[in-house]
Scaffold this motif. Structure first.
Motif, short mmCIF file in Angstrom:
data_model
loop_
_atom_site.label_atom_id
_atom_site.label_comp_id
_atom_site.label_asym_id
_atom_site.label_seq_id
_atom_site.Cartn_x
_atom_site.Cartn_y
_atom_site.Cartn_z
N ALA A 1 0.72 -1.22 -0.17
CA ALA A 1 -0.10 0.22 -0.05
C ALA A 1 0.88 1.33 -0.06
N ALA A 2 1.99 1.32 0.57
CA ALA A 2 3.10 2.31 0.51
C ALA A 2 3.36 2.92 -0.65
N THR A 3 3.32 2.04 -1.61
CA THR A 3 3.52 2.41 -3.18
C THR A 3 2.60 3.54 -3.66
N GLY A 4 1.56 3.63 -3.02
CA GLY A 4 0.53 4.79 -3.13
C GLY A 4 1.30 5.82 -3.65
N LEU A 5 2.57 6.38 -2.94
CA LEU A 5 3.14 7.46 -3.10
C LEU A 5 3.41 7.75 -4.74
N ILE A 6 3.83 6.74 -5.22
CA ILE A 6 3.98 6.87 -6.54
C ILE A 6 3.05 7.15 -7.43
N ALA A 7 1.74 6.91 -7.00
CA ALA A 7 0.68 7.04 -7.90
C ALA A 7 -0.26 8.18 -7.15
N ALA A 8 0.17 8.99 -6.23
CA ALA A 8 -0.67 10.01 -5.42
C ALA A 8 -0.81 11.27 -6.20
N GLY A 9 -0.16 11.47 -7.45
CA GLY A 9 -0.42 12.85 -8.24
C GLY A 9 -1.45 12.62 -9.25
N PRO A 10 -1.88 13.54 -10.01
CA PRO A 10 -2.78 13.53 -10.95
C PRO A 10 -2.31 12.62 -12.03
N TRP A 11 -3.43 12.19 -12.69
CA TRP A 11 -3.22 11.02 -14.10
C TRP A 11 -3.97 11.42 -14.96
N ASP A 12 -3.68 11.40 -16.12
CA ASP A 12 -4.11 11.91 -17.48
C ASP A 12 -5.14 10.63 -18.03
N PHE A 13 -6.45 10.55 -17.59
CA PHE A 13 -7.29 9.23 -18.18
C PHE A 13 -7.23 9.34 -19.46
N VAL A 14 -7.48 10.36 -20.24
CA VAL A 14 -7.69 10.37 -21.71
C VAL A 14 -6.30 10.05 -22.40
N GLY A 15 -5.21 10.57 -21.88
CA GLY A 15 -3.94 10.24 -22.53
C GLY A 15 -3.44 8.78 -22.24
N HIS A 16 -3.84 8.19 -21.18
CA HIS A 16 -3.56 6.52 -21.04
C HIS A 16 -4.42 5.67 -21.49
N VAL A 17 -5.63 6.24 -21.25
CA VAL A 17 -6.78 5.07 -21.67
C VAL A 17 -7.40 5.39 -22.93
N GLU A 18 -7.56 6.33 -23.64
CA GLU A 18 -8.55 6.66 -24.72
C GLU A 18 -7.41 6.94 -25.92
N LEU A 19 -6.35 7.52 -25.73
CA LEU A 19 -5.47 7.48 -26.86
C LEU A 19 -4.75 6.30 -27.13
N ARG A 20 -4.61 6.05 -28.63
CA ARG A 20 -4.30 4.65 -29.19
C ARG A 20 -2.75 4.75 -28.94
N GLU A 21 -2.02 3.54 -29.03
CA GLU A 21 -0.71 3.36 -29.04
C GLU A 21 -0.01 3.99 -30.18
N GLY A 22 1.33 4.54 -29.81
CA GLY A 22 2.13 4.77 -31.15
C GLY A 22 1.89 6.08 -31.32
N THR A 23 1.14 6.95 -30.96
CA THR A 23 0.83 8.29 -30.98
C THR A 23 1.68 9.29 -30.23
N THR A 24 2.13 10.58 -30.89
CA THR A 24 2.91 11.20 -30.03
C THR A 24 2.15 11.62 -28.79
N ASP A 25 0.98 11.82 -28.69
CA ASP A 25 0.25 12.35 -27.50
C ASP A 25 0.17 11.32 -26.43
N LYS A 26 0.32 10.20 -26.84
CA LYS A 26 0.46 8.87 -26.02
C LYS A 26 2.05 8.90 -25.12
N ASP A 27 2.83 9.23 -26.00
CA ASP A 27 4.11 9.20 -25.54
C ASP A 27 4.32 10.71 -24.52
N ILE A 28 3.62 11.55 -24.99
CA ILE A 28 3.55 12.86 -24.01
C ILE A 28 3.00 12.41 -22.75
N ALA A 29 1.68 11.65 -22.90
CA ALA A 29 1.14 11.47 -21.38
C ALA A 29 2.13 10.36 -20.71
#
Length: 784
Positions: free
Chosen positions: A290-318
């Motif tokens: 549970a302690a490693t929740g630190l690494i995940a504590a901050g904001p996360w771009d749902f659109v960039g990670h879940v909705e953008l397809r693999e291999g795109t520049t925007d995916k790499d930026i996310a």
């Protein structure tokens, strides 16, 4: 004389072009590297002028050509560095006459630039900076204590020595009611009860104060209070932020881990290591996962990670942004350095090259943020961790066999190879069956390498390649980077030597070891300064997450290092550090102002008195619940949602429709569900932390809107009514009701004039409105 003449003769034998090249290398290049490249380097040079390479230097910048070969007087560069005052360099000291003369001579000789010579920023070469120096235990100053101000701990000697240097005297000790109120709010975020105040005031035993400190530190309320500080620091939130601010239903176990760890007084190095790599170092311990929740504590771009397809520049930026947040949280929190400033170029002010930044990114190259299964039951977690490791080893065997047998048909395999394959398949199936037979797993939103894929978001399956990005541009890749740490501490190895560098967990474990190494001075200076800050209102370094050149220097450098070395020698116990600070005479001082102190040190940087503090948002809220008799002190578990929630696709968080009489409204502030996009208006008005950014210090404002909020917010109106009912349950007499109200909220009985005024007010406007005034008084909202 012969030797000198011979050397001169040899120099004359050198061709003129070579002499000019040598002059540039020896005399001019060091000037550019130490004084100019900070602004005029190859990456994003100021004014469009790069002095890193000959072509760029001779081409000039936005103002045109600045170097006229053969003509120093026509060269803008000479004008810039030799004016009165000189325009360049912008940062640091101006060039001296010898340096200006060297540039003039170089230009006069034709401004030759040796072929293929590229200059690098060497501002920091040979320079030292206080925070990057090794820790050394300073001698405690020999000072004479003034009358009535005993030197109780070495802290007092350091503080008093600094006051003496400035011809200042410390303040006398505060009265006992002030002291217990200050201590209880500091350690619990709650007021002391009237009974506790009375007991302390009447206890004249020599160790009464120390027993009070120990009692407060031993309470579970301590962990809840100080967890809030830590959660601010790591920008913990329970929604993703960004465009689709979806909820994180399972972020709360990390918050509970912090509370529990602080209450257990976990050694700080263990606390750090668990948060960076607990799942690797201690996989059988549910808390460490549970302690490693630190690494995940901050904001996360749902659109960039879940909705953008693999291999795109925007995916790499996310993904790059995601790793940047992990890196920034780690470096800022544990080291108080701004390593993230080296994402696009070498750090402009501190000795952190861009390569160091991408080595740190490589540490997090195989990890994502997701709900990961674990068991809060230790035995079940041990079984899950063992089976998960077996599955990983079998997967590695399967991959090796697949590579070995690529292109072979099963029918052509020899018996031994076929048996080995079948054995791997059988064992894998058995492990999967055993995992499936375990009771349903608990979930924690944390660092994850194995999780259920969601649309275009899936585990990395290893470590993603990390390249040094020119100007931070994902489309401009440079060298492939290996995991490592900062090179500014040369006695620590910053290139990680890993047996299996492809194992992402080993990378995080190596970083944890580097940060917690006893020879790392940043780690201990950072944490002792943070603890000091929360007790005195300002750190010994008042930029607690920036110990670099753009931050402040310590007001008491010897005290800071003494605390850091004492903390390390004492087993890195945070409770021991608290006790050391809280039992000092410096902490017990009165907060009353004095004319001499105001004249010499108006900001009280050198601690001639205690700083008065306004309660933070959580303390205001929790204290109102406490005096009203409504505070729910249940610990842990899912956070209380103090809003109306609807539509998970595009979430809506409505605080106005929430019923403040619901049970969830009575839980402590640390257990509120923290939304990033829509902060609680009541808490936001009182300067609560923004969970989208790292908050090492909260702003403290005093506004008319705060006064209106304290008077009229539905929560405060509700608690005023509950407060009145509590007083009515104590006594039917209005004088006694007012007296009890002051004791509960302020820790003292009202004076005669105060009592008469409030009794009259209560009779005219009702007891609930009188209670509302008490909760809005400065004495309730401030701690002396």
């Amino acid at each position: 004389m012969r030797i000198v003449l011979f050397a001169s003769a040899m120099w004359l034998c050198v061709p003129p072009a070579a002499r000019a090249d040598n002059w540039f290398r020896d005399q001019v290049a060091p000037i550019f590297e130490r004084h100019c490249l900070a602004c005029h380097g190859a990456d994003e040079p100021k004014g469009g002028l790069s002095l890193a390479e000959g072509r760029g230097a001779l081409a000039g910048g936005d103002s045109g050509q600045v170097i006229a070969p053969g003509d120093p007087e026509a060269s803008l560069l000479v004008d810039y560095v030799s004016g009165d005052p000189p325009l360049m360099p912008k940062e640091g000291s101006p060039l001296d006459e010898r340096q200006v003369a060297a540039i003039r001579q170089w230009i006069g000789q034709g401004a030759r630039w040796p072929a293929d010579l590229k200059l690098v920023d060497k501002r920091f070469e040979g320079q030292s900076w206080w925070s990057l120096e090794p820790l050394k235990r300073p001698q405690t100053p020999a000072v004479t204590a003034p009358a009535g101000w005993p030197i109780r701990t070495p802290i007092d000697a350091f503080v008093l020595a600094e006051l003496n240097r400035r011809q200042l005297a410390p303040s006398p000790e505060a009265d006992r009611r002030t002291i217990i109120r200050r201590l209880t709010y500091n350690l619990h975020g709650l007021p002391p009860t009237a009974e506790e105040i009375e007991a302390f005031e009447s206890d004249r035993a020599p160790e009464a104060y120390e027993r009070l400190v120990d009692r407060l530190l031993a309470s579970p309320r301590y962990g809840e209070r100080w967890a809030r500080h830590w959660l601010d620091l790591v920008h913990f939130g329970e929604t993703h932020g960004y465009d689709k601010d979806k909820t994180r239903e399972n972020a709360w176990p990390y918050r509970d881990y912090v509370v529990q760890s602080l209450n257990e007084d976990k050694p700080y190095s263990l606390f750090v290591s668990e948060q960076l790599a607990g799942d690797v170092l201690y996989p059988h311990d549910p808390a460490a996962v549970a302690a490693t929740g630190l690494i995940a504590a901050g904001p996360w771009d749902f659109v960039g990670h879940v909705e953008l397809r693999e291999g795109t520049t925007d995916k790499d930026i996310a993904r790059s942004n995601d790793r940047d947040d992990m890196l920034m949280t780690t470096a800022s929190t544990f080291l108080s350095v701004t390593a993230h400033c080296a994402r696009c170029h070498d750090h402009k002010f501190d000795p952190i090259p861009q390569a160091d930044y991408y080595r740190l990114q490589a540490v997090f190259a195989g990890v994502d943020r997701a709900d990961r299964p674990y068991h809060r039951d230790p035995e079940l977690q041990r079984q899950r961790a063992t089976l998960t490791l077996q599955r990983q080893l079998l997967a590695a065997r399967q991959q090796a066999l697949d590579e070995k047998l690529a292109g072979f048909e099963m029918a052509l395999l020899d018996d031994a190879t076929r048996r080995e394959l079948e054995e791997v398949w059988r064992e894998t199936a058995e492990v999967e069956d055993q995992l499936a037979s375990l009771p349903p797993a608990d979930l924690v939103y944390a660092a994850a390498t194995e999780f259920a894929p969601q649309a275009n978001f899936a585990p990395a399956g290893g470590c993603r390649p990390i390249y040094l990005l020119h100007r931070g541009n994902v489309a401009s890749r440079g060298d492939l980077m290996a995991p490592g740490a900062l090179s500014c501490l040369p006695w620590l190895e910053h290139h990680f030597q890993l047996e299996r560098p492809e194992d992402e967990g080993r990378r995080r474990a190596a970083l944890a070891r580097w940060i917690t190494d006893p020879a790392n001075p940043l780690t201990r200076r950072s944490i002792v300064n943070r603890v000091w800050q929360y007790h005195f209102g300002r750190g010994l370094v008042d930029t607690p997450s920036d110990f670099g050149r753009m931050g402040s220097q310590p007001t008491h450098p010897e005290l800071l290092d003494w605390l850091a070395t004492e903390f390390l020698a004492g087993g890195e116990s945070l409770k021991r550090l608290h006790r050391l600070i809280l039992t000092s005479s410096a902490y017990r001082q009165s907060s009353a102002g004095r004319a001499d102190g105001q004249r010499i040190d108006a900001g009280n940087r050198y601690l001639w008195r205690m700083n008065r503090a306004r309660l933070d948002a959580e303390s205001v809220r929790d204290a109102a619940l406490f005096v009203a008799g409504k505070l729910d002190q249940t610990m842990g578990g899912p956070s209380a949602r103090q809003f109306v929630f609807k539509d998970d696709h595009s979430p809506v968080y409505d605080y106005e429709r929430f019923d403040v009489e619901q049970p969830g409204s009575f839980r402590r502030g640390v257990y509120r569900f923290i939304v990033r996009s829509v902060p609680d208006p009541f808490m936001d008005c009182l300067d609560s932390a923004d969970p989208s950014i790292l908050t090492p210090q909260r702003n403290t404002t005093l506004t008319a809107l705060q006064a209106l909020t304290m008077l009229n917010n539905p929560f405060m109106l509700s608690q005023s009514r509950h407060f009145a009912r509590r007083l009515e349950g104590i006594s039917a007499d209005s004088v006694e009701q007012v007296r009890q109200g002051w004791l509960l909220a302020l820790g003292r009985p009202p004076r005669s004039g105060e009592s008469e005024a409030f009794v009259a007010y209560a009779k005219r406007h009702g007891l609930a409105n009188a209670c509302r005034l008490i909760l809005n008084s400065n004495e309730f909202l401030f701690v002396d």
